[in-house]
Scaffold this active site. Structure first.
Site, mmCIF file in Angstrom:
data_model
loop_
_atom_site.group_PDB
_atom_site.id
_atom_site.type_symbol
_atom_site.label_atom_id
_atom_site.label_comp_id
_atom_site.label_asym_id
_atom_site.label_seq_id
_atom_site.Cartn_x
_atom_site.Cartn_y
_atom_site.Cartn_z
ATOM 1 N N ASN A 1 10.932 -13.984 5.306
ATOM 2 C CA ASN A 1 11.068 -13.594 3.898
ATOM 3 C C ASN A 1 12.403 -13.975 3.272
ATOM 4 O O ASN A 1 12.428 -14.616 2.212
ATOM 5 C CB ASN A 1 10.811 -12.094 3.754
ATOM 6 C CG ASN A 1 9.349 -11.745 3.949
ATOM 7 O OD1 ASN A 1 8.607 -12.476 4.597
ATOM 8 N ND2 ASN A 1 8.930 -10.617 3.414
ATOM 9 N N ASN B 1 5.436 -3.273 2.683
ATOM 10 C CA ASN B 1 6.312 -3.976 3.615
ATOM 11 C C ASN B 1 7.446 -3.063 4.051
ATOM 12 O O ASN B 1 7.882 -2.180 3.318
ATOM 13 C CB ASN B 1 6.923 -5.219 2.948
ATOM 14 C CG ASN B 1 6.051 -6.438 3.118
ATOM 15 O OD1 ASN B 1 5.091 -6.456 3.895
ATOM 16 N ND2 ASN B 1 6.362 -7.486 2.375
ATOM 17 N N LYS C 1 4.771 -7.005 12.416
ATOM 18 C CA LYS C 1 4.929 -7.640 11.113
ATOM 19 C C LYS C 1 6.404 -7.729 10.712
ATOM 20 O O LYS C 1 6.826 -8.698 10.070
ATOM 21 C CB LYS C 1 4.137 -6.888 10.043
ATOM 22 C CG LYS C 1 4.162 -7.592 8.689
ATOM 23 C CD LYS C 1 3.432 -6.832 7.614
ATOM 24 C CE LYS C 1 3.520 -7.579 6.285
ATOM 25 N NZ LYS C 1 2.911 -6.837 5.165
ATOM 26 N N ASN D 1 8.405 -10.772 9.196
ATOM 27 C CA ASN D 1 9.045 -10.722 7.881
ATOM 28 C C ASN D 1 10.537 -11.014 7.919
ATOM 29 O O ASN D 1 11.070 -11.703 7.032
ATOM 30 C CB ASN D 1 8.827 -9.357 7.240
ATOM 31 C CG ASN D 1 7.419 -9.145 6.728
ATOM 32 O OD1 ASN D 1 6.933 -8.022 6.715
ATOM 33 N ND2 ASN D 1 6.749 -10.195 6.314
ATOM 34 N N GLY E 1 0.393 1.164 -7.671
ATOM 35 C CA GLY E 1 1.135 -0.086 -7.644
ATOM 36 C C GLY E 1 0.180 -1.258 -7.681
ATOM 37 O O GLY E 1 0.008 -1.958 -6.685
ATOM 38 N N GLY F 1 -0.142 -4.356 -8.192
ATOM 39 C CA GLY F 1 0.279 -5.753 -8.194
ATOM 40 C C GLY F 1 -0.822 -6.578 -7.576
ATOM 41 O O GLY F 1 -2.003 -6.238 -7.667
ATOM 42 N N ALA F 2 -0.451 -7.663 -6.899
ATOM 43 C CA ALA F 2 -1.470 -8.549 -6.334
ATOM 44 C C ALA F 2 -2.271 -7.853 -5.234
ATOM 45 O O ALA F 2 -3.506 -7.801 -5.283
ATOM 46 C CB ALA F 2 -0.809 -9.815 -5.805
ATOM 47 N N ILE F 3 -1.582 -7.303 -4.237
ATOM 48 C CA ILE F 3 -2.273 -6.652 -3.119
ATOM 49 C C ILE F 3 -3.056 -5.437 -3.601
ATOM 50 O O ILE F 3 -4.232 -5.253 -3.269
ATOM 51 C CB ILE F 3 -1.270 -6.234 -2.028
ATOM 52 C CG1 ILE F 3 -0.580 -7.466 -1.424
ATOM 53 C CG2 ILE F 3 -1.965 -5.416 -0.941
ATOM 54 C CD1 ILE F 3 -1.483 -8.370 -0.644
ATOM 55 N N GLY F 4 -2.409 -4.588 -4.384
ATOM 56 C CA GLY F 4 -3.078 -3.392 -4.873
ATOM 57 C C GLY F 4 -4.285 -3.699 -5.727
ATOM 58 O O GLY F 4 -5.322 -3.028 -5.638
#
Length: 362
Positions: free
Chosen positions: A238, A140, A230, A234, A43, A45-48
């Site tokens: 969120n 998340n 967390k 969230n 995955g 994406g940004a974090i990965g």
């Protein structure tokens, strides 16, 4: 025989061909040392991408599994990382846009897909993890660890709390916007039971490796209190940030929004108590003090990824966040009407985006 590729491929035709293939070279499957373990970012994406890029720059064998456009940009120009972890361009990663195209097994898989894709990615990667490897849920929400265990077994799954924020300004780029606390990695003793001590050692090794790569990371003996801390953050921020399209500081400053956040936190805290989660707070009020005085200031200008997911993808991870609080509260006979309302609003907003896309594509 398949072919590996790194960034800076010379021609577009070559890039399109090689994005479909990966190296099938053999690599050690021994988990005793993490140094030579092939790593898959499931995955990207940004974090990965940030995790994979930092690990690759530290010398690790990293494969990114993600969307074609992002991977083609990385193949051409390298992965451009910017923001709070520094600016760098990382090359030399293997890339795949389909799990079926992976040509080897991995000693470690960092699972960074959205929670609603956990079961699907686990099934697709069921044979991609070595017998003594480990998959780390860096997602998340709640329920991801349990979903991964169904496929990989208790001994090969760890949980993680990632509380740094990132975005993708363009394909091939990832920007770190906020970094509230170190990444935390560990088992969940209530789930892992007798396997927990061994998994603590694995978590320690992985945390040491990621920390050495420049992403502050620690290991913990029980990940659930960290994950739930967390969750409290969230469920308050969120959905409201996504619906109102506001950053976190603006939400906390609004006199009409703040009571809604307070109630969402109170309901989630009550569920955690019912589950006997060892939260490091004596009461919801004590958590809210930390929330407003420490966590919000550290992430003041950040906007939730749910905002992008809602208005661009038309699908969010609300079910693993506020929706999971509702599900658990119903099980215990607890009130969760604020979280229920937020869940319904996000799901209604998802349908608006989806219906708009359908009309535009006619």
């Amino acid at each position: 025989m398949t072919t590996s590729y790194c960034a800076r491929s010379p021609a577009r035709k070559r890039r399109v061909n090689i994005v479909n293939t990966l190296s099938n070279d053999s690599a050690t499957d021994n988990f005793d040392t993490m140094t030579d373990t092939p790593i898959l970012i499931a995955g990207a994406g940004a974090i990965g991408s940030i995790l994979g890029g930092m690990l690759r720059e530290a010398g690790h064998d990293v494969t990114l599994l993600g969307r074609r456009a992002h991977l083609e940009a990385i193949a051409r120009d390298g992965l451009r990382i910017s923001g709070l972890l520094g600016n760098r361009t990382v090359t030399g990663m293997k890339l795949a846009d389909d799990p079926a195209k992976l040509g080897t097994q991995f000693g470690m898989i960092l699972c960074t897909v959205k929670s609603y894709d956990t079961e699907t990615i686990a099934a697709a990667l069921a044979n991609r993890l070595t017998d003594d490897g480990v998959v780390v849920s860096m997602q998340n929400g709640l329920g991801n660890i349990e979903s991964l265990i169904e496929t990989f077994g208790r001994r090969r799954v760890l949980g993680a709390r990632v509380i740094f924020g990132a975005e993708m300004p363009a394909a091939g780029s990832a920007h770190v916007t906020v970094f509230a606390q170190p990444v935390a990695i560990g088992p969940a003793p209530a789930i892992h039971r007798d396997d927990s001590p061994t998994l603590v050692d694995r978590a320690r090794a992985i945390a040491t490796m990621i920390d050495a790569a420049g992403v502050p990371t620690v290991s913990v003996e029980d990940i659930m209190p960290v994950l739930w801390t967390k969750i409290l953050y969230n469920v308050a921020l969120n959905p409201l940030g996504a619906i109102l399209q506001q950053h976190y500081g603006s939400l906390a400053a609004d006199p009409d929004v703040r009571p809604i956040m307070d109630r969402a936190i109170d309901e989630a805290f009550a569920v955690a108590r019912a589950l006997d989660i060892a939260l490091p707070f004596s009461s919801a009020a004590e958590y809210r003090k930390v929330f407003y005085e420490q966590l919000i200031p550290a992430t003041f200008n950040h906007r939730p990824t749910m905002l992008y997911d809602l208005h661009v993808r038309g699908r969010t991870d609300i079910g693993a966040l506020n929706g999971k609080i509702v599900e658990l509260a119903d099980r215990f006979g607890l009130d969760a009407e604020t979280n229920r309302m937020l869940t319904r609003l996000i799901r209604a907003a998802e349908r608006v985006t989806q219906n708009t896309e359908k009309r535009e594509n006619r």
